[in-house]
Scaffold this motif. Structure first.
Motif, short mmCIF file in Angstrom:
data_model
loop_
_atom_site.label_atom_id
_atom_site.label_comp_id
_atom_site.label_asym_id
_atom_site.label_seq_id
_atom_site.Cartn_x
_atom_site.Cartn_y
_atom_site.Cartn_z
N UNK A 269 1.98 34.74 40.42
CA UNK A 269 2.91 34.69 39.14
C UNK A 269 3.70 34.52 40.03
N UNK A 270 4.42 34.70 40.84
CA UNK A 270 5.48 35.03 41.03
C UNK A 270 6.61 33.66 41.14
N UNK A 271 5.67 32.36 41.41
CA UNK A 271 6.06 30.72 41.01
C UNK A 271 5.98 31.47 39.84
N UNK A 272 5.12 31.43 38.39
CA UNK A 272 5.55 31.51 37.06
C UNK A 272 6.88 31.80 36.57
N UNK A 273 6.50 33.18 37.49
CA UNK A 273 8.12 34.33 37.36
C UNK A 273 9.23 33.54 37.24
N UNK A 274 9.59 32.47 38.11
CA UNK A 274 10.72 31.86 38.77
C UNK A 274 10.63 30.84 37.64
#
Length: 341
Positions: A269-274
């Motif tokens: 999730x955070x990979x995509x959000x960043x």
């Protein structure tokens, strides 16, 4: 000295493991950063703010710095993210093949994204003109387990400066000691502009940033320049060196248990959000976000499978709220090519 520092990573890992055996199993997300005035903690807060746009909570944890952060990724419960200096990674790779303890310490730790270059600041008395003039001086090299401690130790050893009095003070402790004449200089690895130097009124007639131009250091560190006026006490450009800050994670196995499954999903999730929120981070976050190149992965390190999963074109973060988004198809294709296992 190099090997003693790296051995400490294994010892820190063991102590963290022992300290966290009895921790509660409740799931939460944490990012290990650095001291309260450093760039790491500001990056952590920016990433946490991005998570909130998706309804995902991320706790920003202060730490001693890179060594503690690296060890925590493998051994500290509920810790999925940590920011680490690239010279820590380089020396771990150098010694890993021949040392079982270091092999154990690095097992399962993975790259998430490269971030920005961190300038190596050495604030010193005006009568000290060069880094080699630190011989015989009282020099604060940072707190044990911090990236500054490692970098300062490595640089002094590379240059053969054995007789400097190496004092284990944080940069926040070191600045008033320098002003009071208790020490002669201190190291601080942080992305410029470092808030410690921005927020404090440093006397330009007494103190300056040391230039770092020694060829012996260029094999490990990247030459850079801090532009004139970056700090109020610095009227001329200063040539020095830098290391890269890298966002690290762990290689979670979703089929192993619920904790691994939830942690892997959080990393994705955070990979995509960043990736999708990079433009927003560059506009609203710390100025160093403008220098971030997510494809500049340090050689020899593997990118996590959960990271790659989050970069699949059809991946959707498990948001409670609507996530930020941007038109990033071309950038995504390049990133996926660079991050292949």
């Amino acid at each position: 000295m190099f090997h003693q520092i790296l051995k400490r990573i294994a010892l820190v890992a063991a102590s963290l493991f022992a300290a966290n055996i009895a921790m509660a199993d409740s799931f939460e997300r944490n990012i290990m950063t650095g001291g309260p005035t450093g760039t790491y903690i500001q990056f952590g807060r920016d990433i946490a703010a991005l998570g909130k746009t998706c309804g995902l909570n991320l706790n920003v944890v202060e730490s001693a710095g890179s060594l503690e952060n690296f060890s925590a990724l493998r051994n500290r419960r509920n810790t999925q993210f940590g920011i680490v200096q690239s010279d820590v990674l380089e020396y771990l790779k150098t010694y890993e093949a021949h040392d079982a303890q270091i092999q154990q310490a690095v097992r399962g730790v993975r790259i998430m994204f490269p971030l920005y270059n961190e300038e190596i600041h050495i604030l010193a008395r005006r009568d000290i003109a060069d880094i080699r003039d630190l011989a015989g001086r009282r020099v604060a090299i940072g707190k044990v387990d911090s990236g500054t401690y490692l970098t300062a130790s490595l640089m002094l050893d590379i240059l053969g400066i054995k007789d400097a009095q190496r004092l284990e003070y944080t940069q926040d402790q070191a600045l008033p000691l320098l002003e009071q004449g208790e020490i002669d200089a201190f190291f601080y690895v942080a992305g410029a502009p470092a808030s410690l130097f921005v927020k404090n009124n440093i006397d330009a007639s007494r103190f300056h940033l040391l230039p770092i131009r020694d060829e012996a250091l260029m094999r490990t560190y990247t030459p850079t320049t801090i532009p004139a006026g970056t700090y109020s006490f610095q009227n001329e450009p200063v040539s020095l060196v830098s290391v890269k800050a890298v966002l690290m994670t762990f290689e979670y196995e979703p089929g192993k248990n619920a904790y691994h499954r939830e942690s892997c999903r959080s990393v994705s999730d955070f990979s995509r959000l960043i990736l999708d929120g990079l433009e927003r981070l560059q506009g609203d976050g710390h100025p160093k976000w403008k220098q971030v190149n997510l494809t500049a992965v340090p050689p020899g390190w593997r990118v996590g499978a959960c990271v790659r999963q989050g970069l699949e074109s059809d991946y959707k973060p498990t948001c409670v709220a609507a996530p930020v988004s941007s038109n990033n198809e071309q950038y995504l294709d390049l990133l996926k090519q660079r991050l292949k296992p």
